[in-house]
Scaffold this active site. Sequence first.
Site, mmCIF file in Angstrom:
data_model
loop_
_atom_site.group_PDB
_atom_site.id
_atom_site.type_symbol
_atom_site.label_atom_id
_atom_site.label_comp_id
_atom_site.label_asym_id
_atom_site.label_seq_id
_atom_site.Cartn_x
_atom_site.Cartn_y
_atom_site.Cartn_z
ATOM 1 N N ARG A 152 -15.765 3.588 2.776
ATOM 2 C CA ARG A 152 -16.546 4.794 3.046
ATOM 3 C C ARG A 152 -15.646 5.989 3.322
ATOM 4 O O ARG A 152 -15.893 7.093 2.885
ATOM 5 C CB ARG A 152 -17.457 4.556 4.246
ATOM 6 C CG ARG A 152 -18.339 5.743 4.543
ATOM 7 C CD ARG A 152 -18.921 5.667 5.922
ATOM 8 N NE ARG A 152 -17.901 5.779 6.942
ATOM 9 C CZ ARG A 152 -18.132 5.627 8.221
ATOM 10 N NH1 ARG A 152 -19.339 5.361 8.650
ATOM 11 N NH2 ARG A 152 -17.143 5.748 9.102
ATOM 12 N N GLY A 153 -14.567 5.743 4.098
ATOM 13 C CA GLY A 153 -13.719 6.849 4.530
ATOM 14 C C GLY A 153 -14.266 7.468 5.806
ATOM 15 O O GLY A 153 -15.278 7.011 6.356
ATOM 16 N N THR A 183 -3.961 4.715 -1.731
ATOM 17 C CA THR A 183 -5.059 5.223 -0.905
ATOM 18 C C THR A 183 -5.718 6.449 -1.561
ATOM 19 O O THR A 183 -5.157 7.058 -2.480
ATOM 20 C CB THR A 183 -4.564 5.626 0.495
ATOM 21 O OG1 THR A 183 -3.650 6.710 0.334
ATOM 22 C CG2 THR A 183 -3.880 4.473 1.204
ATOM 23 N N GLU A 189 0.842 -1.202 0.000
ATOM 24 C CA GLU A 189 0.000 0.000 0.000
ATOM 25 C C GLU A 189 0.876 1.250 0.000
ATOM 26 O O GLU A 189 1.834 1.349 0.763
ATOM 27 C CB GLU A 189 -0.890 0.010 1.246
ATOM 28 C CG GLU A 189 -1.768 1.260 1.297
ATOM 29 C CD GLU A 189 -2.561 1.372 2.577
ATOM 30 O OE1 GLU A 189 -3.494 0.581 2.765
ATOM 31 O OE2 GLU A 189 -2.241 2.253 3.395
ATOM 32 N N TYR A 208 -12.286 -5.699 9.186
ATOM 33 C CA TYR A 208 -11.643 -5.314 10.451
ATOM 34 C C TYR A 208 -11.592 -6.498 11.417
ATOM 35 O O TYR A 208 -12.588 -6.779 12.098
ATOM 36 C CB TYR A 208 -12.405 -4.132 11.076
ATOM 37 C CG TYR A 208 -12.468 -2.965 10.127
ATOM 38 C CD1 TYR A 208 -11.458 -2.016 10.115
ATOM 39 C CD2 TYR A 208 -13.494 -2.860 9.179
ATOM 40 C CE1 TYR A 208 -11.484 -0.970 9.202
ATOM 41 C CE2 TYR A 208 -13.521 -1.828 8.259
ATOM 42 C CZ TYR A 208 -12.514 -0.890 8.278
ATOM 43 O OH TYR A 208 -12.528 0.134 7.360
ATOM 44 N N HIS A 248 -14.590 -2.814 13.482
ATOM 45 C CA HIS A 248 -14.376 -1.400 13.163
ATOM 46 C C HIS A 248 -14.519 -0.586 14.454
ATOM 47 O O HIS A 248 -15.344 -0.924 15.311
ATOM 48 C CB HIS A 248 -15.412 -0.950 12.116
ATOM 49 C CG HIS A 248 -15.251 0.465 11.685
ATOM 50 N ND1 HIS A 248 -16.013 1.481 12.194
ATOM 51 C CD2 HIS A 248 -14.394 1.043 10.808
ATOM 52 C CE1 HIS A 248 -15.641 2.628 11.640
ATOM 53 N NE2 HIS A 248 -14.660 2.382 10.785
ATOM 54 N N ALA A 306 -10.380 10.668 1.940
ATOM 55 C CA ALA A 306 -11.827 10.887 1.974
ATOM 56 C C ALA A 306 -12.118 12.379 1.802
ATOM 57 O O ALA A 306 -11.346 13.223 2.237
ATOM 58 C CB ALA A 306 -12.387 10.392 3.300
ATOM 59 N N ALA A 329 -20.081 1.879 3.079
ATOM 60 C CA ALA A 329 -19.430 1.284 1.919
ATOM 61 C C ALA A 329 -20.374 0.339 1.179
ATOM 62 O O ALA A 329 -20.280 0.189 -0.043
ATOM 63 C CB ALA A 329 -18.168 0.545 2.361
ATOM 64 N N LYS A 352 -21.606 -6.054 2.482
ATOM 65 C CA LYS A 352 -20.695 -5.515 1.451
ATOM 66 C C LYS A 352 -20.418 -6.586 0.389
ATOM 67 O O LYS A 352 -20.348 -6.294 -0.804
ATOM 68 C CB LYS A 352 -19.388 -5.024 2.083
ATOM 69 C CG LYS A 352 -19.572 -3.809 3.004
ATOM 70 C CD LYS A 352 -18.278 -3.065 3.273
ATOM 71 C CE LYS A 352 -17.645 -3.344 4.579
ATOM 72 N NZ LYS A 352 -16.562 -2.430 4.957
HETATM 73 C C1 LIG Z 1 -7.719 -2.015 3.595
HETATM 74 C C2 LIG Z 1 -8.227 -0.655 3.983
HETATM 75 C C3 LIG Z 1 -8.075 0.418 3.117
HETATM 76 C C4 LIG Z 1 -8.525 1.689 3.449
HETATM 77 N N1 LIG Z 1 -8.329 2.712 2.570
HETATM 78 C C5 LIG Z 1 -8.749 3.950 2.874
HETATM 79 C C6 LIG Z 1 -8.565 5.035 1.963
HETATM 80 O O1 LIG Z 1 -7.956 4.893 0.896
HETATM 81 N N2 LIG Z 1 -9.052 6.256 2.317
HETATM 82 C C7 LIG Z 1 -9.714 6.464 3.504
HETATM 83 O O2 LIG Z 1 -10.146 7.583 3.749
HETATM 84 N N3 LIG Z 1 -9.896 5.462 4.378
HETATM 85 C C8 LIG Z 1 -9.431 4.221 4.100
HETATM 86 N N4 LIG Z 1 -9.630 3.182 4.996
HETATM 87 C C9 LIG Z 1 -10.263 3.482 6.301
HETATM 88 C C10 LIG Z 1 -11.800 3.421 6.224
HETATM 89 O O3 LIG Z 1 -12.280 4.377 5.328
HETATM 90 C C11 LIG Z 1 -12.351 3.688 7.619
HETATM 91 O O4 LIG Z 1 -12.039 2.637 8.478
HETATM 92 C C12 LIG Z 1 -13.843 4.009 7.676
HETATM 93 O O5 LIG Z 1 -14.155 4.422 9.007
HETATM 94 C C13 LIG Z 1 -14.750 2.836 7.386
HETATM 95 O O6 LIG Z 1 -14.746 2.508 6.054
HETATM 96 P P1 LIG Z 1 -15.546 1.194 5.576
HETATM 97 O O7 LIG Z 1 -15.492 1.147 4.131
HETATM 98 O O8 LIG Z 1 -15.102 0.011 6.325
HETATM 99 O O9 LIG Z 1 -17.015 1.618 6.057
HETATM 100 P P2 LIG Z 1 -18.368 0.840 6.348
HETATM 101 O O10 LIG Z 1 -18.328 -0.543 5.824
HETATM 102 O O11 LIG Z 1 -19.426 1.725 5.862
HETATM 103 O O12 LIG Z 1 -18.375 0.735 7.921
HETATM 104 C C14 LIG Z 1 -18.279 1.886 8.754
HETATM 105 C C15 LIG Z 1 -18.996 1.650 10.079
HETATM 106 O O13 LIG Z 1 -20.416 1.592 9.877
HETATM 107 C C16 LIG Z 1 -20.949 0.307 10.219
HETATM 108 N N5 LIG Z 1 -21.805 -0.066 9.085
HETATM 109 C C17 LIG Z 1 -21.405 -0.596 7.891
HETATM 110 N N6 LIG Z 1 -22.456 -0.741 7.072
HETATM 111 C C18 LIG Z 1 -23.541 -0.285 7.746
HETATM 112 C C19 LIG Z 1 -24.924 -0.162 7.411
HETATM 113 N N7 LIG Z 1 -25.374 -0.532 6.194
HETATM 114 N N8 LIG Z 1 -25.765 0.361 8.349
HETATM 115 C C20 LIG Z 1 -25.299 0.754 9.572
HETATM 116 N N9 LIG Z 1 -23.991 0.641 9.937
HETATM 117 C C21 LIG Z 1 -23.127 0.140 9.033
HETATM 118 C C22 LIG Z 1 -19.750 -0.620 10.390
HETATM 119 O O14 LIG Z 1 -19.976 -1.606 11.399
HETATM 120 C C23 LIG Z 1 -18.649 0.351 10.784
HETATM 121 O O15 LIG Z 1 -18.677 0.599 12.169
HETATM 122 C C24 LIG Z 1 -9.176 1.893 4.700
HETATM 123 C C25 LIG Z 1 -9.333 0.822 5.582
HETATM 124 C C26 LIG Z 1 -8.856 -0.437 5.236
HETATM 125 C C27 LIG Z 1 -9.011 -1.591 6.209
#
Ligand SMILES: Cc1cc2nc3c(=O)[nH]c(=O)nc-3n(C[C@H](O)[C@H](O)[C@H](O)COP(=O)(O)OP(=O)(O)OC[C@H]3O[C@@H](n4cnc5c(N)ncnc54)[C@H](O)[C@@H]3O)c2cc1C
Length: 294
Positions: A108-109, A49, A18, A149, A153, A52, A128, A169
Amino acid sequence: MKITELWQSGRKATISFELFPARTEKAAINLDKAIDKLTDLEPDFFSVTFGAGGSTKEGSYNLVKKLKVGKGLEVLPYFACYGLGPTAIIEVVSSYRELGIDSLLAVRGDPPRDVEGFTPHPESFSHASDLLLFLGSRFEDLCLGAAGYPEGHVAAESRDRDLEFLKLKVTNGARFIIANYSYDNAFFFDFCERCRQIGIDVPIIPGVMPIYSVKMMETLAGICGATITDQLRARIATVAEDDKAGLVELGVELATSQCRQLLEHGVAGLHFYTMDRSKSALGIIERLRSESLL
Ligand SMILES: Cc1cc2nc3c(=O)[nH]c(=O)nc-3n(C[C@H](O)[C@H](O)[C@H](O)COP(=O)(O)OP(=O)(O)OC[C@H]3O[C@@H](n4cnc5c(N)ncnc54)[C@H](O)[C@@H]3O)c2cc1C
Protein backbone atom coordinates in the site's frame (compact mmCIF):
# COMPACT_ATOMS: atom_id res chain seq x y z
CA MET A 1 10.65 -16.26 -14.72
CA LYS A 2 8.04 -16.07 -12.00
CA ILE A 3 9.79 -15.49 -8.70
CA THR A 4 7.89 -18.30 -6.95
CA GLU A 5 9.66 -20.83 -9.20
CA LEU A 6 12.77 -20.07 -7.18
CA TRP A 7 11.19 -21.45 -4.03
CA GLN A 8 10.05 -24.73 -5.43
CA SER A 9 11.67 -27.59 -3.59
CA GLY A 10 15.10 -29.08 -4.04
CA ARG A 11 17.43 -26.11 -3.93
CA LYS A 12 19.35 -24.04 -1.47
CA ALA A 13 17.91 -20.88 0.01
CA THR A 14 17.70 -17.93 -2.35
CA ILE A 15 19.67 -14.72 -1.87
CA SER A 16 18.14 -11.40 -2.82
CA PHE A 17 19.01 -7.75 -2.38
CA GLU A 18 16.71 -4.78 -1.99
CA LEU A 19 17.79 -1.55 -3.68
CA PHE A 20 16.20 1.87 -3.92
CA PRO A 21 16.69 4.46 -6.68
CA ALA A 22 19.45 6.97 -6.02
CA ARG A 23 18.40 10.55 -5.37
CA THR A 24 21.67 12.33 -6.12
CA GLU A 25 24.49 11.95 -8.63
CA LYS A 26 26.89 10.84 -5.92
CA ALA A 27 24.42 8.27 -4.65
CA ALA A 28 23.96 7.01 -8.22
CA ILE A 29 27.71 6.42 -8.58
CA ASN A 30 27.80 4.55 -5.26
CA LEU A 31 24.73 2.55 -6.24
CA ASP A 32 26.37 1.44 -9.50
CA LYS A 33 29.41 0.25 -7.55
CA ALA A 34 27.20 -1.58 -5.06
CA ILE A 35 25.24 -3.24 -7.87
CA ASP A 36 28.47 -4.53 -9.45
CA LYS A 37 29.71 -5.98 -6.17
CA LEU A 38 26.35 -7.49 -5.26
CA THR A 39 25.99 -8.97 -8.75
CA ASP A 40 29.31 -10.75 -8.27
CA LEU A 41 27.61 -12.69 -5.47
CA GLU A 42 25.21 -14.12 -8.07
CA PRO A 43 22.00 -13.36 -6.19
CA ASP A 44 18.74 -14.95 -7.29
CA PHE A 45 17.11 -11.56 -7.69
CA PHE A 46 17.20 -7.86 -6.85
CA SER A 47 14.19 -5.96 -5.63
CA VAL A 48 13.58 -2.26 -6.28
CA THR A 49 11.47 -0.06 -4.01
CA PHE A 50 8.80 2.35 -5.23
CA GLY A 51 8.14 5.65 -3.45
CA ALA A 52 4.51 5.86 -2.42
CA GLY A 53 2.69 8.66 -4.18
CA GLY A 54 4.84 8.06 -7.26
CA SER A 55 7.80 10.08 -5.94
CA THR A 56 10.35 7.63 -7.38
CA LYS A 57 8.28 6.53 -10.37
CA GLU A 58 10.94 7.43 -12.91
CA GLY A 59 13.89 6.45 -10.72
CA SER A 60 12.38 3.06 -9.86
CA TYR A 61 11.58 2.37 -13.51
CA ASN A 62 15.10 3.32 -14.60
CA LEU A 63 16.68 1.13 -11.96
CA VAL A 64 14.45 -1.83 -12.81
CA LYS A 65 15.30 -1.33 -16.49
CA LYS A 66 19.04 -1.08 -15.82
CA LEU A 67 19.04 -4.32 -13.84
CA LYS A 68 16.59 -6.29 -15.96
CA VAL A 69 17.34 -5.13 -19.49
CA GLY A 70 20.81 -3.65 -19.11
CA LYS A 71 22.31 -6.44 -17.00
CA GLY A 72 19.93 -9.34 -17.65
CA LEU A 73 19.28 -9.86 -13.92
CA GLU A 74 16.16 -11.18 -12.24
CA VAL A 75 14.22 -8.25 -10.75
CA LEU A 76 11.28 -8.05 -8.39
CA PRO A 77 9.92 -4.50 -8.44
CA TYR A 78 7.88 -3.35 -5.49
CA PHE A 79 4.88 -1.22 -6.21
CA ALA A 80 3.27 1.09 -3.64
CA CYS A 81 -0.15 2.38 -4.65
CA TYR A 82 -0.65 5.03 -1.99
CA GLY A 83 -1.75 8.24 -3.66
CA LEU A 84 -2.10 6.82 -7.18
CA GLY A 85 -5.37 6.25 -9.00
CA PRO A 86 -6.18 3.22 -11.18
CA THR A 87 -4.97 4.85 -14.41
CA ALA A 88 -1.56 5.67 -12.99
CA ILE A 89 -1.31 2.23 -11.41
CA ILE A 90 -1.98 0.52 -14.73
CA GLU A 91 0.50 2.80 -16.45
CA VAL A 92 3.33 1.99 -14.02
CA VAL A 93 2.72 -1.75 -13.92
CA SER A 94 2.31 -1.93 -17.71
CA SER A 95 5.65 -0.18 -18.12
CA TYR A 96 7.26 -2.88 -15.95
CA ARG A 97 5.53 -5.61 -17.94
CA GLU A 98 6.99 -4.14 -21.12
CA LEU A 99 10.46 -4.64 -19.63
CA GLY A 100 9.70 -8.34 -19.22
CA ILE A 101 8.87 -8.16 -15.51
CA ASP A 102 6.61 -11.02 -14.47
CA SER A 103 6.64 -10.73 -10.65
CA LEU A 104 5.77 -7.77 -8.45
CA LEU A 105 5.48 -7.11 -4.71
CA ALA A 106 2.34 -5.05 -4.12
CA VAL A 107 2.26 -2.81 -1.05
CA ARG A 108 0.00 0.00 0.00
CA GLY A 109 2.75 2.43 0.98
CA ASP A 110 2.42 5.34 3.37
CA PRO A 111 1.85 9.08 2.92
CA PRO A 112 5.19 10.46 1.68
CA ARG A 113 7.07 12.16 4.56
CA ASP A 114 8.76 14.70 2.31
CA VAL A 115 5.59 16.02 0.63
CA GLU A 116 3.80 18.65 2.68
CA GLY A 117 0.00 18.69 2.56
CA PHE A 118 -0.14 15.43 0.59
CA THR A 119 -3.64 14.21 -0.18
CA PRO A 120 -4.27 10.70 -1.47
CA HIS A 121 -5.85 10.21 -4.87
CA PRO A 122 -9.64 9.87 -4.34
CA GLU A 123 -9.68 6.54 -6.17
CA SER A 124 -6.53 5.17 -4.56
CA PHE A 125 -6.66 1.85 -2.68
CA SER A 126 -6.71 1.95 1.11
CA HIS A 127 -5.12 -1.46 1.49
CA ALA A 128 -2.76 -3.77 -0.31
CA SER A 129 -5.46 -6.46 -0.39
CA ASP A 130 -7.54 -4.20 -2.69
CA LEU A 131 -4.50 -3.42 -4.83
CA LEU A 132 -3.78 -7.14 -5.21
CA LEU A 133 -7.34 -7.83 -6.39
CA PHE A 134 -7.11 -4.98 -8.85
CA LEU A 135 -3.71 -6.01 -10.25
CA GLY A 136 -4.79 -9.64 -10.48
CA SER A 137 -7.80 -8.66 -12.57
CA ARG A 138 -5.77 -6.42 -14.92
CA PHE A 139 -2.51 -8.35 -15.26
CA GLU A 140 -3.47 -11.98 -15.57
CA ASP A 141 -0.05 -13.54 -15.74
CA LEU A 142 1.73 -11.40 -13.15
CA CYS A 143 3.08 -13.24 -10.11
CA LEU A 144 2.12 -11.07 -7.13
CA GLY A 145 3.53 -10.94 -3.63
CA ALA A 146 2.77 -9.04 -0.43
CA ALA A 147 4.59 -7.61 2.57
CA GLY A 148 4.36 -9.33 5.97
CA TYR A 149 5.23 -8.04 9.43
CA PRO A 150 6.62 -10.54 11.94
CA GLU A 151 6.11 -8.07 14.78
CA GLY A 152 2.80 -6.82 13.39
CA HIS A 153 2.36 -3.72 11.23
CA VAL A 154 2.90 -0.50 13.23
CA ALA A 155 -0.68 0.66 12.72
CA ALA A 156 -2.31 -2.74 13.15
CA GLU A 157 -5.13 -3.15 15.64
CA SER A 158 -3.41 -6.31 16.90
CA ARG A 159 -1.00 -8.92 15.54
CA ASP A 160 -3.86 -11.36 15.03
CA ARG A 161 -5.90 -8.81 13.10
CA ASP A 162 -2.84 -7.97 11.01
CA LEU A 163 -2.43 -11.65 10.21
CA GLU A 164 -6.06 -11.90 9.11
CA PHE A 165 -5.39 -9.08 6.66
CA LEU A 166 -2.25 -10.86 5.48
CA LYS A 167 -4.39 -13.90 4.82
CA LEU A 168 -6.76 -11.69 2.85
CA LYS A 169 -3.78 -10.54 0.75
CA VAL A 170 -3.02 -14.18 -0.02
CA THR A 171 -6.68 -14.89 -0.80
CA ASN A 172 -6.63 -11.86 -3.10
CA GLY A 173 -3.66 -13.13 -5.09
CA ALA A 174 -0.36 -12.87 -3.17
CA ARG A 175 1.66 -15.97 -3.99
CA PHE A 176 4.61 -15.15 -1.77
CA ILE A 177 5.39 -12.93 1.21
CA ILE A 178 8.51 -10.93 1.90
CA ALA A 179 8.80 -10.15 5.57
CA ASN A 180 9.92 -7.00 7.25
CA TYR A 181 13.13 -7.51 9.22
CA SER A 182 13.41 -8.28 12.91
CA TYR A 183 16.59 -8.26 14.94
CA ASP A 184 15.39 -11.32 16.81
CA ASN A 185 14.49 -14.41 14.77
CA ALA A 186 11.99 -15.47 17.43
CA PHE A 187 9.56 -12.94 15.93
CA PHE A 188 9.94 -14.44 12.45
CA PHE A 189 9.60 -18.04 13.60
CA ASP A 190 6.51 -17.24 15.64
CA PHE A 191 5.06 -15.27 12.71
CA CYS A 192 5.56 -18.19 10.32
CA GLU A 193 3.95 -20.58 12.75
CA ARG A 194 0.92 -18.33 13.19
CA CYS A 195 0.68 -17.88 9.42
CA ARG A 196 0.65 -21.64 8.86
CA GLN A 197 -1.93 -22.09 11.63
CA ILE A 198 -4.42 -19.83 9.87
CA GLY A 199 -3.78 -21.40 6.47
CA ILE A 200 -1.26 -19.02 4.87
CA ASP A 201 0.72 -21.52 2.86
CA VAL A 202 2.78 -19.43 0.43
CA PRO A 203 6.57 -19.00 0.74
CA ILE A 204 7.55 -16.47 3.44
CA ILE A 205 11.00 -14.96 2.95
CA PRO A 206 12.64 -13.30 5.98
CA GLY A 207 14.12 -9.84 5.66
CA VAL A 208 17.62 -9.23 7.01
CA MET A 209 18.76 -5.75 7.96
CA PRO A 210 22.43 -5.51 8.95
CA ILE A 211 23.27 -2.57 11.23
CA TYR A 212 24.86 0.23 9.20
CA SER A 213 24.73 3.01 11.79
CA VAL A 214 22.98 3.51 15.11
CA LYS A 215 21.09 6.53 13.82
CA MET A 216 19.78 4.66 10.78
CA MET A 217 18.87 1.66 12.89
CA GLU A 218 16.89 3.77 15.37
CA THR A 219 15.13 5.78 12.67
CA LEU A 220 14.08 2.84 10.53
CA ALA A 221 13.11 0.68 13.48
CA GLY A 222 10.94 3.58 14.70
CA ILE A 223 9.19 3.73 11.33
CA CYS A 224 8.61 0.03 10.75
CA GLY A 225 8.27 -1.14 14.35
CA ALA A 226 11.25 -3.50 14.55
CA THR A 227 12.19 -4.13 18.19
CA ILE A 228 15.72 -3.22 19.22
CA THR A 229 16.26 -5.70 22.01
CA ASP A 230 18.20 -4.91 25.21
CA GLN A 231 20.65 -7.61 24.19
CA LEU A 232 21.27 -5.84 20.88
CA ARG A 233 21.72 -2.49 22.62
CA ALA A 234 24.22 -4.08 24.98
CA ARG A 235 26.25 -5.43 22.05
CA ILE A 236 26.21 -2.04 20.34
CA ALA A 237 27.41 -0.40 23.56
CA THR A 238 30.62 -2.48 23.34
CA VAL A 239 31.63 -0.51 20.22
CA ALA A 240 33.06 3.01 20.67
CA GLU A 241 30.63 5.69 19.43
CA ASP A 242 33.06 6.97 16.79
CA ASP A 243 34.08 3.51 15.55
CA LYS A 244 31.91 3.39 12.43
CA ALA A 245 33.80 0.47 10.87
CA GLY A 246 33.62 -1.46 14.14
CA LEU A 247 29.86 -1.02 14.23
CA VAL A 248 29.44 -2.21 10.65
CA GLU A 249 31.61 -5.24 11.47
CA LEU A 250 29.46 -5.97 14.51
CA GLY A 251 26.39 -5.65 12.26
CA VAL A 252 27.89 -8.24 9.90
CA GLU A 253 28.64 -10.60 12.77
CA LEU A 254 25.13 -10.30 14.22
CA ALA A 255 23.36 -10.61 10.89
CA THR A 256 25.51 -13.61 9.96
CA SER A 257 24.49 -15.45 13.10
CA GLN A 258 20.86 -14.49 12.46
CA CYS A 259 21.12 -15.87 8.92
CA ARG A 260 22.77 -19.05 10.19
CA GLN A 261 19.82 -19.66 12.48
CA LEU A 262 17.30 -18.84 9.75
CA LEU A 263 19.00 -21.27 7.37
CA GLU A 264 19.13 -23.99 10.00
CA HIS A 265 15.40 -23.42 10.37
CA GLY A 266 14.98 -24.17 6.66
CA VAL A 267 13.91 -20.77 5.31
CA ALA A 268 13.38 -20.61 1.56
CA GLY A 269 15.52 -17.50 1.13
CA LEU A 270 17.25 -14.53 2.71
CA HIS A 271 16.23 -11.07 1.58
CA PHE A 272 18.76 -8.35 2.42
CA TYR A 273 17.79 -4.74 2.97
CA THR A 274 21.05 -3.35 1.57
CA MET A 275 20.35 0.40 1.82
CA ASP A 276 22.21 0.49 -1.50
CA ARG A 277 25.43 -0.69 0.16
CA SER A 278 27.36 -3.85 -0.61
CA LYS A 279 29.98 -4.29 2.10
CA SER A 280 27.82 -5.86 4.80
CA ALA A 281 25.94 -8.19 2.46
CA LEU A 282 29.25 -9.29 0.99
CA GLY A 283 30.70 -10.02 4.42
CA ILE A 284 27.65 -11.99 5.51
CA ILE A 285 27.32 -14.05 2.36
CA GLU A 286 31.01 -14.84 2.12
CA ARG A 287 30.93 -16.16 5.68
CA LEU A 288 27.80 -18.24 5.09
CA ARG A 289 29.25 -19.65 1.88
CA SER A 290 32.53 -20.50 3.55
CA GLU A 291 30.49 -22.60 5.97
CA SER A 292 28.64 -24.19 3.01
CA LEU A 293 25.36 -22.88 4.36
CA LEU A 294 24.51 -21.27 1.04
C1 LIG B 1 9.06 -6.21 2.00
C2 LIG B 1 8.50 -4.82 2.08
C3 LIG B 1 8.62 -3.96 0.99
C4 LIG B 1 8.12 -2.66 1.04
N1 LIG B 1 8.29 -1.85 -0.05
C5 LIG B 1 7.82 -0.59 -0.02
C6 LIG B 1 7.97 0.27 -1.15
O1 LIG B 1 8.59 -0.08 -2.16
N2 LIG B 1 7.44 1.52 -1.07
C7 LIG B 1 6.77 1.96 0.04
O2 LIG B 1 6.30 3.09 0.03
N3 LIG B 1 6.62 1.18 1.12
C8 LIG B 1 7.13 -0.08 1.12
N4 LIG B 1 6.96 -0.90 2.22
C9 LIG B 1 6.32 -0.34 3.43
C10 LIG B 1 4.78 -0.47 3.38
O3 LIG B 1 4.27 0.25 2.29
C11 LIG B 1 4.22 0.08 4.68
O4 LIG B 1 4.57 -0.74 5.75
C12 LIG B 1 2.72 0.35 4.67
O5 LIG B 1 2.39 1.04 5.88
C13 LIG B 1 1.85 -0.88 4.66
O6 LIG B 1 1.87 -1.50 3.43
P1 LIG B 1 1.12 -2.91 3.26
O7 LIG B 1 1.18 -3.28 1.86
O8 LIG B 1 1.60 -3.88 4.25
O9 LIG B 1 -0.37 -2.44 3.64
P2 LIG B 1 -1.69 -3.18 4.11
O10 LIG B 1 -1.60 -4.65 3.90
O11 LIG B 1 -2.78 -2.47 3.44
O12 LIG B 1 -1.70 -2.94 5.66
C14 LIG B 1 -1.65 -1.63 6.22
C15 LIG B 1 -2.36 -1.59 7.57
O13 LIG B 1 -3.77 -1.74 7.39
C16 LIG B 1 -4.26 -2.93 8.01
N5 LIG B 1 -5.10 -3.58 6.99
C17 LIG B 1 -4.68 -4.35 5.94
N6 LIG B 1 -5.72 -4.71 5.18
C18 LIG B 1 -6.83 -4.15 5.75
C19 LIG B 1 -8.21 -4.15 5.40
N7 LIG B 1 -8.64 -4.80 4.30
N8 LIG B 1 -9.07 -3.46 6.20
C20 LIG B 1 -8.62 -2.79 7.30
N9 LIG B 1 -7.31 -2.78 7.68
C21 LIG B 1 -6.43 -3.43 6.90
C22 LIG B 1 -3.03 -3.76 8.38
O14 LIG B 1 -3.23 -4.50 9.58
C23 LIG B 1 -1.97 -2.69 8.54
O15 LIG B 1 -2.01 -2.14 9.84
C24 LIG B 1 7.46 -2.21 2.22
C25 LIG B 1 7.34 -3.06 3.31
C26 LIG B 1 7.86 -4.35 3.25
C27 LIG B 1 7.74 -5.26 4.46
